[in-house]
Design a protein around this motif. Structure first.
Motif, PDB file in Angstrom:
ATOM      1  N   MET A 684       0.872  -1.179   0.000  1.00  0.00           N
ATOM      2  CA  MET A 684       0.000   0.000   0.000  1.00  0.00           C
ATOM      3  C   MET A 684       0.913   1.234   0.000  1.00  0.00           C
ATOM      4  O   MET A 684       1.897   1.269   0.738  1.00  0.00           O
ATOM      5  CB  MET A 684      -0.891   0.014   1.244  1.00  0.00           C
ATOM      6  CG  MET A 684      -1.761  -1.217   1.391  1.00  0.00           C
ATOM      7  SD  MET A 684      -2.870  -1.118   2.831  1.00  0.00           S
ATOM      8  CE  MET A 684      -1.686  -0.978   4.179  1.00  0.00           C
ATOM      9  N   HIS A 685       0.562   2.228  -0.810  1.00  0.00           N
ATOM     10  CA  HIS A 685       1.452   3.375  -0.991  1.00  0.00           C
ATOM     11  C   HIS A 685       0.746   4.695  -0.703  1.00  0.00           C
ATOM     12  O   HIS A 685      -0.473   4.813  -0.839  1.00  0.00           O
ATOM     13  CB  HIS A 685       2.000   3.423  -2.423  1.00  0.00           C
ATOM     14  CG  HIS A 685       2.805   2.234  -2.807  1.00  0.00           C
ATOM     15  ND1 HIS A 685       2.251   1.121  -3.404  1.00  0.00           N
ATOM     16  CD2 HIS A 685       4.129   1.968  -2.668  1.00  0.00           C
ATOM     17  CE1 HIS A 685       3.205   0.222  -3.622  1.00  0.00           C
ATOM     18  NE2 HIS A 685       4.345   0.714  -3.189  1.00  0.00           N
ATOM     19  N   GLU A 686       1.585   5.672  -0.355  1.00  0.00           N
ATOM     20  CA  GLU A 686       1.153   7.064  -0.181  1.00  0.00           C
ATOM     21  C   GLU A 686       2.258   7.905  -0.817  1.00  0.00           C
ATOM     22  O   GLU A 686       3.381   7.921  -0.311  1.00  0.00           O
ATOM     23  CB  GLU A 686       1.005   7.346   1.314  1.00  0.00           C
ATOM     24  CG  GLU A 686       0.650   8.762   1.687  1.00  0.00           C
ATOM     25  CD  GLU A 686       0.488   8.894   3.207  1.00  0.00           C
ATOM     26  OE1 GLU A 686      -0.373   8.188   3.767  1.00  0.00           O
ATOM     27  OE2 GLU A 686       1.255   9.657   3.824  1.00  0.00           O
ATOM     28  N   MET A 716      -2.984  13.962  -3.431  1.00  0.00           N
ATOM     29  CA  MET A 716      -2.330  12.809  -2.794  1.00  0.00           C
ATOM     30  C   MET A 716      -3.367  11.886  -2.147  1.00  0.00           C
ATOM     31  O   MET A 716      -4.290  12.349  -1.473  1.00  0.00           O
ATOM     32  CB  MET A 716      -1.333  13.273  -1.727  1.00  0.00           C
ATOM     33  CG  MET A 716      -0.583  12.115  -1.061  1.00  0.00           C
ATOM     34  SD  MET A 716       0.482  12.628   0.305  1.00  0.00           S
ATOM     35  CE  MET A 716      -0.702  12.808   1.631  1.00  0.00           C
ATOM     36  N   LYS A 717      -3.218  10.581  -2.351  1.00  0.00           N
ATOM     37  CA  LYS A 717      -4.039   9.581  -1.661  1.00  0.00           C
ATOM     38  C   LYS A 717      -3.233   9.003  -0.512  1.00  0.00           C
ATOM     39  O   LYS A 717      -2.100   8.548  -0.715  1.00  0.00           O
ATOM     40  CB  LYS A 717      -4.446   8.461  -2.619  1.00  0.00           C
ATOM     41  CG  LYS A 717      -5.496   8.869  -3.640  1.00  0.00           C
ATOM     42  CD  LYS A 717      -5.989   7.659  -4.438  1.00  0.00           C
ATOM     43  CE  LYS A 717      -7.121   8.056  -5.366  1.00  0.00           C
ATOM     44  NZ  LYS A 717      -7.650   6.883  -6.124  1.00  0.00           N
ATOM     45  N   VAL A 718      -3.802   9.026   0.680  1.00  0.00           N
ATOM     46  CA  VAL A 718      -3.081   8.509   1.850  1.00  0.00           C
ATOM     47  C   VAL A 718      -3.158   6.984   1.859  1.00  0.00           C
ATOM     48  O   VAL A 718      -3.851   6.358   1.055  1.00  0.00           O
ATOM     49  CB  VAL A 718      -3.649   9.098   3.162  1.00  0.00           C
ATOM     50  CG1 VAL A 718      -3.425  10.590   3.207  1.00  0.00           C
ATOM     51  CG2 VAL A 718      -5.125   8.754   3.322  1.00  0.00           C
ATOM     52  N   LEU A 719      -2.423   6.383   2.809  1.00  0.00           N
ATOM     53  CA  LEU A 719      -2.363   4.915   2.882  1.00  0.00           C
ATOM     54  C   LEU A 719      -3.743   4.288   3.017  1.00  0.00           C
ATOM     55  O   LEU A 719      -4.025   3.239   2.434  1.00  0.00           O
ATOM     56  CB  LEU A 719      -1.488   4.502   4.078  1.00  0.00           C
ATOM     57  CG  LEU A 719       0.018   4.643   3.892  1.00  0.00           C
ATOM     58  CD1 LEU A 719       0.734   4.452   5.224  1.00  0.00           C
ATOM     59  CD2 LEU A 719       0.537   3.634   2.881  1.00  0.00           C
ATOM     60  N   LEU A 720      -4.639   4.940   3.775  1.00  0.00           N
ATOM     61  CA  LEU A 720      -5.973   4.382   3.981  1.00  0.00           C
ATOM     62  C   LEU A 720      -6.765   4.340   2.671  1.00  0.00           C
ATOM     63  O   LEU A 720      -7.528   3.396   2.421  1.00  0.00           O
ATOM     64  CB  LEU A 720      -6.719   5.213   5.032  1.00  0.00           C
ATOM     65  CG  LEU A 720      -7.857   4.502   5.769  1.00  0.00           C
ATOM     66  CD1 LEU A 720      -7.323   3.322   6.571  1.00  0.00           C
ATOM     67  CD2 LEU A 720      -8.593   5.477   6.686  1.00  0.00           C
ATOM     68  N   ASP A 721      -6.582   5.359   1.817  1.00  0.00           N
ATOM     69  CA  ASP A 721      -7.262   5.365   0.518  1.00  0.00           C
ATOM     70  C   ASP A 721      -6.775   4.217  -0.363  1.00  0.00           C
ATOM     71  O   ASP A 721      -7.558   3.534  -1.028  1.00  0.00           O
ATOM     72  CB  ASP A 721      -7.013   6.702  -0.200  1.00  0.00           C
ATOM     73  CG  ASP A 721      -7.558   7.884   0.584  1.00  0.00           C
ATOM     74  OD1 ASP A 721      -8.553   7.695   1.306  1.00  0.00           O
ATOM     75  OD2 ASP A 721      -6.972   8.980   0.489  1.00  0.00           O
ATOM     76  N   LEU A 738      -6.387  -3.498   9.119  1.00  0.00           N
ATOM     77  CA  LEU A 738      -6.471  -3.071  10.511  1.00  0.00           C
ATOM     78  C   LEU A 738      -5.175  -3.401  11.259  1.00  0.00           C
ATOM     79  O   LEU A 738      -4.697  -2.603  12.075  1.00  0.00           O
ATOM     80  CB  LEU A 738      -7.661  -3.755  11.193  1.00  0.00           C
ATOM     81  CG  LEU A 738      -7.926  -3.352  12.657  1.00  0.00           C
ATOM     82  CD1 LEU A 738      -8.333  -1.889  12.739  1.00  0.00           C
ATOM     83  CD2 LEU A 738      -9.003  -4.234  13.269  1.00  0.00           C
ATOM     84  N   ARG A 739      -4.578  -4.552  10.951  1.00  0.00           N
ATOM     85  CA  ARG A 739      -3.326  -4.945  11.611  1.00  0.00           C
ATOM     86  C   ARG A 739      -2.198  -3.981  11.262  1.00  0.00           C
ATOM     87  O   ARG A 739      -1.388  -3.630  12.128  1.00  0.00           O
ATOM     88  CB  ARG A 739      -2.946  -6.370  11.185  1.00  0.00           C
ATOM     89  CG  ARG A 739      -1.666  -6.893  11.823  1.00  0.00           C
ATOM     90  CD  ARG A 739      -1.370  -8.326  11.380  1.00  0.00           C
ATOM     91  NE  ARG A 739      -0.980  -8.406   9.993  1.00  0.00           N
ATOM     92  CZ  ARG A 739       0.262  -8.207   9.549  1.00  0.00           C
ATOM     93  NH1 ARG A 739       1.233  -7.905  10.394  1.00  0.00           N
ATOM     94  NH2 ARG A 739       0.548  -8.310   8.259  1.00  0.00           N
ATOM     95  N   LEU A 740      -2.144  -3.535  10.008  1.00  0.00           N
ATOM     96  CA  LEU A 740      -1.044  -2.684   9.576  1.00  0.00           C
ATOM     97  C   LEU A 740      -1.263  -1.202   9.894  1.00  0.00           C
ATOM     98  O   LEU A 740      -0.326  -0.507  10.278  1.00  0.00           O
ATOM     99  CB  LEU A 740      -0.832  -2.844   8.060  1.00  0.00           C
ATOM    100  CG  LEU A 740       0.205  -3.859   7.584  1.00  0.00           C
ATOM    101  CD1 LEU A 740       1.591  -3.454   8.035  1.00  0.00           C
ATOM    102  CD2 LEU A 740      -0.093  -5.266   8.061  1.00  0.00           C
ATOM    103  N   LEU A 741      -2.479  -0.714   9.724  1.00  0.00           N
ATOM    104  CA  LEU A 741      -2.730   0.714   9.878  1.00  0.00           C
ATOM    105  C   LEU A 741      -3.376   1.062  11.211  1.00  0.00           C
ATOM    106  O   LEU A 741      -3.392   2.234  11.603  1.00  0.00           O
ATOM    107  CB  LEU A 741      -3.619   1.225   8.728  1.00  0.00           C
ATOM    108  CG  LEU A 741      -3.046   1.053   7.316  1.00  0.00           C
ATOM    109  CD1 LEU A 741      -3.994   1.667   6.296  1.00  0.00           C
ATOM    110  CD2 LEU A 741      -1.671   1.683   7.202  1.00  0.00           C
TER     111      LEU A 741
END
Length: 748
Positions: A684-686, A716-721, A738-741
């Motif tokens: 997953m990227h930001e 910019m799209k954040v990690l959650l997006d 959920l485990r990562l973020l």
């Protein structure tokens, strides 16, 4: 004439026998050579004309498949660029339909990158570049065919061992419990002390051997006295095997391996009862399992150990002691023959010899086994973790730690000392953390283990980071970037100067991302240099420098030296301190393109971290071009993926956008190809790219929240997006996100 002279020295019958044996030799290896250019095929015919091969030729992939369908082929070598089906597609089909055939790619320099995908998939044994060297290509083919022969022998041995494997499964069931009534009885009698009982328990657990075998091995008790104890005090019915001949028809009821290992022998059947001679008639679990296996009620009869061993030898002949049948059968580990290299220029120590030597201390074999198992499982980290009651070996597989091996605590000091010796650390220093490195060589790969020790209240903890020395760098398209983020990165990487940072926790794939950027649009017109500790990917086009702190070769000093080497692109493994940050950013300001990593939680937080390192705001604002924050989530196994109901509790913690209608949720059921429904990982990227508004905000000392707000306004799209996009695509699960973020919304 030659035969006449030979008869003076050799017997004529022997000569004829040798001729007969030669006649019975197998047919020559059959090679299929595929290329659409006739002169290439003619050159290959010339190369192999003196070799004892049967050569077949094809001008296209379709013609090659027709040949393969008509006759078996040991090895196929194909060109990459051909009309119609190319060489990579041909070898993938050969792998699917004729997996035993060795596959080699013949390609020009320009096609090397395209072939790497086939090698990664396992479709290609190796590839050869045009123009080739005749001796090299002969040697490559010979080694490949030797590998083919080894594979065939292995398969033959597997066929021979099928029965032994079935016996092994039965033995495993028979030794599922390690509580021995006989050992407890001998302890109560005072014939075994508590330490001996504990050792018996450990050995029965690790070797899966019955207690009688272990007692025979150690010679702690007199078995004549044990026999008398069982006969006189426990009132077991005894039998003299010297005066008894077993019924041969019953020997098929219980396999020879079990009889020899468990020291039992079937004697007679009376109705539904099987009279079974046993050295240990107190082994109730063994009696129950044999009763279930044979279908009879077992009537145990006590006999002397010496008589049982003599009778088994008389019936089955002399057999090797099967102290560890599991080890002897399970010898298909591809990483058995590896070497530990203490230093690149130092002496080498063969790990295979250490494993094979039964006279060596157990800590040596144990540490070697820990490393081998990590390589077999594809672990990224090995944790040797001392706990209160045991020493636990934990492997990080796909980013998640798993307890795999439990070791008695009394081996902690010797295990840690062994690892320190291999990493050239001070074994006498147990109060301070230490760092070191081990290089492991296998026939197919070279792996670096980065060692870190840490004193804890239970003893020293050791963490080993597994780094593939020969890993091939991925392309930008392989990183799992969304179209939005890929477009922004391609725009930034085309700039001639500036600094691009990849951020995230340890093991989040930062270096992989940087190498993908480094190789994107790479050109021989530019000078590429990397500085790492240690070098994780080997790239021929770049000059790669490993950091060696113990001789004063740190990041900052190497970076200063590299700036005098006229570099265009610099890859800096990590910005650790103020000095390194200052040199890296000033290099980016003076015409160099710099890639580096930093440990921060988000793209916006990276700016605050760099200012905290002492960088001046105007330096940061003018040199910085992009920040990539990333995490690696486990990918759902494609083999067992299934649709599931929305996990509402988890989704509500991630935010309202995850509860949108029409979203399909998947998870892995769990199968033999994956671990608990997951196989591999996806990123997953930001991606934060700089513009005038952001540069002004940084110069004016804006906070991380203000910078993130401006960046999101700029697209910019954040990690959650990005995580939501991965969830929509069915690549991962809400639990993984959920485990990562972590939870984003506080419910209730």
């Amino acid at each position: 004439m030659a035969k006449r002279y030979a008869s003076l020295f050799f017997d004529q019958n022997e000569d004829e026998a040798a001729a007969s044996a030669s006649a019975e030799k197998k047919a020559p290896y059959r090679l299929l050579l595929v290329d659409d250019e006739p002169h290439i095929l003619a050159s290959l015919r010339r190369v192999f004309q003196r070799e004892n091969y049967e050569l077949l030729f094809a001008r296209s992939a379709e013609e090659a498949i027709r040949i393969l369908e008509s006759k078996p082929v040991e090895l196929i070598m194909t060109d990459f660029m051909m009309p119609g089906m190319n060489g990579s597609e041909l070898l993938r089909e050969v792998r699917e339909r004729w997996p035993q055939t060795i596959r080699i790619m013949l390609t020009g320099h320009a096609n090397t990158d395209a072939v790497m995908g086939s090698i990664k998939d396992g479709a290609v044994y190796r590839f050869i570049l045009k123009p080739w060297n005749d001796d090299d290509i002969r040697l490559t083919i010979a080694l490949a065919l030797e590998q083919y022969e080894l594979i065939q022998r292995t398969r033959a041995l597997e066929q021979e061992n099928k029965k032994q494997n079935r016996d092994l499964e039965t033995i495993t069931k028979l030794t599922a419990t390690n509580r021995s009534q006989l050992a407890i009885l001998l302890h109560k009698k005072g014939w075994l002390n508590p330490q001996q009982i504990q050792q018996l328990h450990r050995e029965m657990q690790s070797h899966k051997t019955p207690v009688v075998r272990q007692l025979l091995k150690h010679e702690w008790v007199d078995f004549r006295k044990v026999f008398e104890l069982l006969r006189d005090e426990m009132m077991f019915e005894d039998i003299d095997l010297r005066e008894f001949q077993p019924d041969p028809s019953l020997l098929s009821l219980i396999p020879q391996t079990i009889c020899t290992r468990q020291l039992v022998l079937p004697l007679r059947v009376q109705g539904k009862r099987l009279r079974l001679a046993m050295v240990d008639p107190m082994d109730v679990s063994l009696i129950d399992e044999l009763g279930f296996m044979t279908g009879y009620t077992i009537h145990p009869l006590l006999c002397e150990t010496a008589q049982m061993q003599a009778k088994l030898a008389e019936i089955f002949g002399e057999t090797n002691q099967l102290d560890d049948i599991a080890t002897k059968i399970g010898t298909d580990d591809p990483y058995e023959g590896i070497e530990i290299v203490l230093d690149d220029e130092g002496d080498q120590e063969s790990l295979e010899q250490l494993l094979g030597s039964s006279e060596e201390p157990p800590a040596i074999r144990l540490v070697n086994a820990i490393i081998l198992e990590a390589l077999r499982l594809g672990a990224s980290d090995i944790h040797v973790h001392p706990r209160t009651k045991s020493l636990v070996v934990r492997y990080r597989i796909d980013g998640v730690l798993q307890d795999k091996i439990h070791i008695p605590t009394n081996l902690l000091m010797s295990v840690v000392s062994r690892i320190k010796v291999m990493a050239e650390l001070d074994i006498t220093e147990r109060r301070r953390p230490q760092d070191g490195r081990i290089t492991v060589k296998t026939p197919m790969r070279i792996v670096d283990l980065r060692i870190s020790t840490l004193p804890t209240i239970n003893g020293e903890k050791v963490v080993m980071r597994v780094l593939e020395r020969q890993s091939s760098a991925q392309s930008l398209q392989d990183l799992g970037l969304s179209e939005h983020n890929l477009k922004r990165l391609k725009h930034v990487v085309a700039k001639p100067q500036g600094i691009i940072l990849a951020t995230g926790p340890t093991g989040s794939g930062k270096t992989t991302t940087l190498y993908a950027l480094l190789q994107h649009n790479a050109s021989p017109e530019r000078n590429y240099v990397t500085i790492e500790d240690p070098v994780e990917f080997h790239v021929d086009m770049a000059g790669q420098v490993p950091v060696k702190d113990r001789i004063g070769l740190d990041f900052a000093s190497v970076l200063r030296a590299i700036l005098r080497q006229d570099p265009d692109v610099i890859l800096l493994g990590e910005i650790r301190d103020e000095e390194t940050a200052d040199v890296a950013f000033h290099a980016a300001m003076t015409g160099h393109l710099v890639y580096s990593t930093l440990h921060t939680s988000s793209a916006a937080a990276t700016v605050a971290r760099l200012l905290d390192l002492g960088l001046k705001p105007f330096v940061l604002a003018s040199a910085l071009e992009a920040i990539i924050a990333q995490r690696l989530v486990r990918r759902i196994c494609s083999n067992c993926r299934e649709e599931v109901a929305p996990p509402t509790d988890v989704l509500s913690q991630l935010g309202p956008q995850f509860l949108e209608d029409g979203l399909t949720y998947y998870q892995g059921r769990g199968c033999e190809k994956c671990h608990k429904g997951y196989k591999g990982r996806v990123a997953m990227h930001e991606v934060l790219t700089m513009n005038e508004q952001l540069r002004i905000a940084i110069t004016e000392g804006a906070s991380a929240m203000q910078i993130e707000h401006i960046a999101r306004e700029q697209g910019m799209k954040v990690l959650l997006d990005d995580a939501l996009d991965k969830l929509r695509s069915g690549l991962t699960t809400a639990d993984e996100i959920l485990r990562l973020l972590g939870p984003q919304v506080l419910n209730g």
